[in-house]
Design an enzyme around this catalytic site. Structure first.
Site, PDB file in Angstrom:
ATOM      1  N   TRP A 148      36.971  42.874  35.208  1.00 16.85           N
ATOM      2  CA  TRP A 148      37.815  43.530  36.448  1.00 16.85           C
ATOM      3  C   TRP A 148      39.966  43.131  36.485  1.00 16.85           C
ATOM      4  O   TRP A 148      39.438  42.548  36.620  1.00 16.85           O
ATOM      5  CB  TRP A 148      37.313  42.790  37.923  1.00 16.85           C
ATOM      6  CG  TRP A 148      38.053  44.364  39.002  1.00 16.85           C
ATOM      7  CD1 TRP A 148      38.367  45.766  38.930  1.00 16.85           C
ATOM      8  CD2 TRP A 148      39.521  44.040  40.291  1.00 16.85           C
ATOM      9  NE1 TRP A 148      39.288  46.442  39.876  1.00 16.85           N
ATOM     10  CE2 TRP A 148      39.445  44.620  40.848  1.00 16.85           C
ATOM     11  CE3 TRP A 148      39.112  42.575  40.563  1.00 16.85           C
ATOM     12  CZ2 TRP A 148      39.789  44.944  41.728  1.00 16.85           C
ATOM     13  CZ3 TRP A 148      40.090  42.320  41.644  1.00 16.85           C
ATOM     14  CH2 TRP A 148      40.283  43.237  42.494  1.00 16.85           C
TER      15      TRP A 148
ATOM     16  N   ASP B 120      33.300  35.771  42.026  1.00 16.28           N
ATOM     17  CA  ASP B 120      33.281  37.021  42.628  1.00 16.28           C
ATOM     18  C   ASP B 120      32.507  37.949  43.674  1.00 16.28           C
ATOM     19  O   ASP B 120      31.802  38.362  42.440  1.00 16.28           O
ATOM     20  CB  ASP B 120      34.576  37.522  41.550  1.00 16.28           C
ATOM     21  CG  ASP B 120      35.108  38.916  42.474  1.00 16.28           C
ATOM     22  OD1 ASP B 120      34.785  39.322  43.718  1.00 16.28           O
ATOM     23  OD2 ASP B 120      35.658  39.730  41.657  1.00 16.28           O
TER      24      ASP B 120
ATOM     25  N   LYS C  99      33.498  47.061  50.315  1.00 15.74           N
ATOM     26  CA  LYS C  99      32.537  47.945  49.848  1.00 15.74           C
ATOM     27  C   LYS C  99      31.182  48.002  50.631  1.00 15.74           C
ATOM     28  O   LYS C  99      31.034  49.173  51.034  1.00 15.74           O
ATOM     29  CB  LYS C  99      32.096  48.008  48.588  1.00 15.74           C
ATOM     30  CG  LYS C  99      33.638  47.514  47.495  1.00 15.74           C
ATOM     31  CD  LYS C  99      34.134  48.154  46.822  1.00 15.74           C
ATOM     32  CE  LYS C  99      35.330  47.599  46.502  1.00 15.74           C
ATOM     33  NZ  LYS C  99      36.201  48.289  45.199  1.00 15.74           N
TER      34      LYS C  99
HETATM   35  C1  LIG Z   1      35.587  42.919  40.910  1.00 23.23           C
HETATM   36  C2  LIG Z   1      35.945  42.778  42.305  1.00 23.23           C
HETATM   37  N1  LIG Z   1      36.274  41.570  42.833  1.00 23.23           N
HETATM   38  C3  LIG Z   1      37.288  42.505  43.286  1.00 23.23           C
HETATM   39  C4  LIG Z   1      37.359  43.439  44.624  1.00 23.23           C
HETATM   40  C5  LIG Z   1      38.203  43.100  45.942  1.00 23.23           C
HETATM   41  O1  LIG Z   1      38.807  43.847  46.637  1.00 23.23           O
HETATM   42  P1  LIG Z   1      39.496  44.567  47.804  1.00 23.23           P
HETATM   43  O2  LIG Z   1      40.198  43.248  47.801  1.00 23.23           O
HETATM   44  O3  LIG Z   1      39.633  45.802  48.029  1.00 23.23           O
HETATM   45  O4  LIG Z   1      38.476  43.682  48.803  1.00 23.23           O
HETATM   46  C6  LIG Z   1      37.736  44.331  44.388  1.00 23.23           C
HETATM   47  C7  LIG Z   1      38.006  45.550  44.080  1.00 23.23           C
HETATM   48  O5  LIG Z   1      37.659  46.549  43.713  1.00 23.23           O
HETATM   49  C8  LIG Z   1      36.540  43.904  42.477  1.00 23.23           C
HETATM   50  O6  LIG Z   1      36.250  45.290  42.111  1.00 23.23           O
END
Ligand SMILES: Cc1ncc(COP(=O)(O)O)c(C=O)c1O
Length: 395
Positions: A130, A211, A246
């Site tokens: 990511w 993660d 999510k």
């Molecule tokens: C791989 C991954 N890690 C962490 C996150 C963290 O998302 P958030 O900070 O919106 O909870 C996301 C969100 O798209 C993600 O795709």
């Protein structure tokens, strides 16, 4: 002084989403941003969230600060959700946690703790990963190495290459792993592969950093956490960054948690005390609203059951969309897209070239990233034919 700063271009993903919104074509298809959309193209509020929120509004008598680690029900609930309620390390007090502003905040706090233990530590990240991982962890001062992960030929994990690269990871290094539903590729490790990673961590001494932002959207809440649980049963230490964006639909509430598995209860306690101090210097206190909602859902058996049911039906729908997409593409192209069904979660690389992805948006109003990563959860009965026909045309 501030005049010297130039305007920056929009974030590539958010920029594409904005271009999709601005497209006047009524039949446009937006598969850019990673948010769950229902059949009507709306990112829905979970009923369990609405109910928990209603209860909190009724009961709330104060907006005073909460403890620096966030609400107790949230921490207790998230530890059990991620590690499993019966985990021996929970019983032994080896798991501590701190609420954070979303999964990103949780990753950032994890990075702060890593950097406190080993300044400038090497973090091994998957290729690809990511994209936000790099600025988020790098801005703390951590360094990066990549390990090979996704194989565009087989559309799956190249585990041999991953293992070969990770042979160089040593004690003091961090290996960042996607707990499930790999973003961007959707290809996950098998349990046997997680077990091999555990062997390597045991022998080489590196520390896993997991993660997990999509627990419950791949197969089920337990199955999606099985890999990290396996590591946690065998290893002396690890860090997990979990998000409720999510799987509870709490995107804008910024609800996440950093969890520490320590060598013993004292170590777990030390780690969370460090995390509270790190949070204090970055943003002071975690946001409360989403954590209170999630905590209420996780402590109330009826709300938990409702939420799990809603989440399971989202997961089922995504997997159904994967099946439909494979079937649809099989009818109009002679390329094998069956890999889409073998992947987990919201994302897939369709395996198209950058030129094809650009042609899809310019000629057919079908928006995906230049890498041809799609958000499967953006497909619905109303747009799947347009997507399939457009892909056939650019191939
Ligand atoms: C791989 C991954 N890690 C962490 C996150 C963290 O998302 P958030 O900070 O919106 O909870 C996301 C969100 O798209 C993600 O795709």
């Amino acid at each position: 002084m501030l005049q010297s700063l130039e305007k920056l271009p929009p974030d590539p993903i958010l920029g594409l989403a904005a271009a999709a919104r601005a497209d006047a074509n009524p039949d446009k298809v937006d598969l850019t941003v990673g948010i769950y959309m229902d059949e009507t193209g709306v990112c829905p509020v979970f009923e369990a969230v609405q109910r928990a929120q209603g209860m909190l509004v009724e009961e709330e008598v104060s907006k005073a600060y909460l403890p620096p680690v966030g609400p107790e029900a949230f921490n207790t609930g998230m530890r059990a959700l991620v590690f499993g309620a019966q985990h021996p390390a929970l019983r032994d007090g080896r798991i501590s946690s701190i609420a954070a502003p979303g999964g990103c905040g949780a990753l950032r706090i994890g990075a702060e703790i890593i950097n406190a233990a080993t300044p400038g530590a090497r973090v091994w990240v998957s290729d690809p990963t990511w994209p936000v991982h790099i600025p988020l962890l790098g801005s703390v001062g951590l360094q990066f190495e990549t390990y090979r992960y996704y194989d565009p030929q087989s559309h799956g994990v190249n585990f041999e290459a991953m293992r070969d690269d990770l042979k160089q990871a040593k004690s003091g290094d961090i290996v960042l792993l996607h707990g499930c539903c790999h973003n961007p590729c959707g290809a996950d490790l098998t349990l046997a592969q997680w077990a091999e990673i555990a062997d390597m961590a045991e022998h080489q001494g590196f520390t896993p950093f997991i993660d997990i932002a999509y627990q419950g959207l791949g197969e089920s809440l337990d199955a999606d956490a099985a890999g990290l649980r396996l590591l946690s049963e065998r290893l002396p230490e690890m860090i997990v960054a979990a998000s409720c964006s999510k799987n509870m639909g709490l995107y804008r509430e910024r609800t996440g948690v950093t969890l520490f598995l320590g060598h013993d209860a004292e170590n777990a306690d030390a780690l969370v005390s460090q995390a509270a101090v790190a949070a204090r210097r970055v943003y002071s206190m975690p946001p409360a609203h989403g954590a209170l909602i999630a905590g209420r859902i996780l402590e109330d058996a009826t709300l938990t059951a409702n939420w799990q049911q809603e989440l399971a039906s989202m997961c089922e729908r995504i997997n159904g969309l994967r099946t439909q997409l494979v079937a649809g593409l099989a009818q109009v192209t002679d390329r094998d897209f069956s890999f889409i069904e073998r992947e987990n979660g919201m994302f897939s690389f369709l395996g198209l070239s950058r030129e094809q992805a650009v042609a899809l948006r310019e000629q057919h109003s079908v928006y995906m990233l230049d890498s041809s990563r799609i958000n499967v959860a953006g497909i619905n009965a109303g747009n799947i034919d347009a997507l399939v026909q457009a892909v056939a045309k650019v191939l």
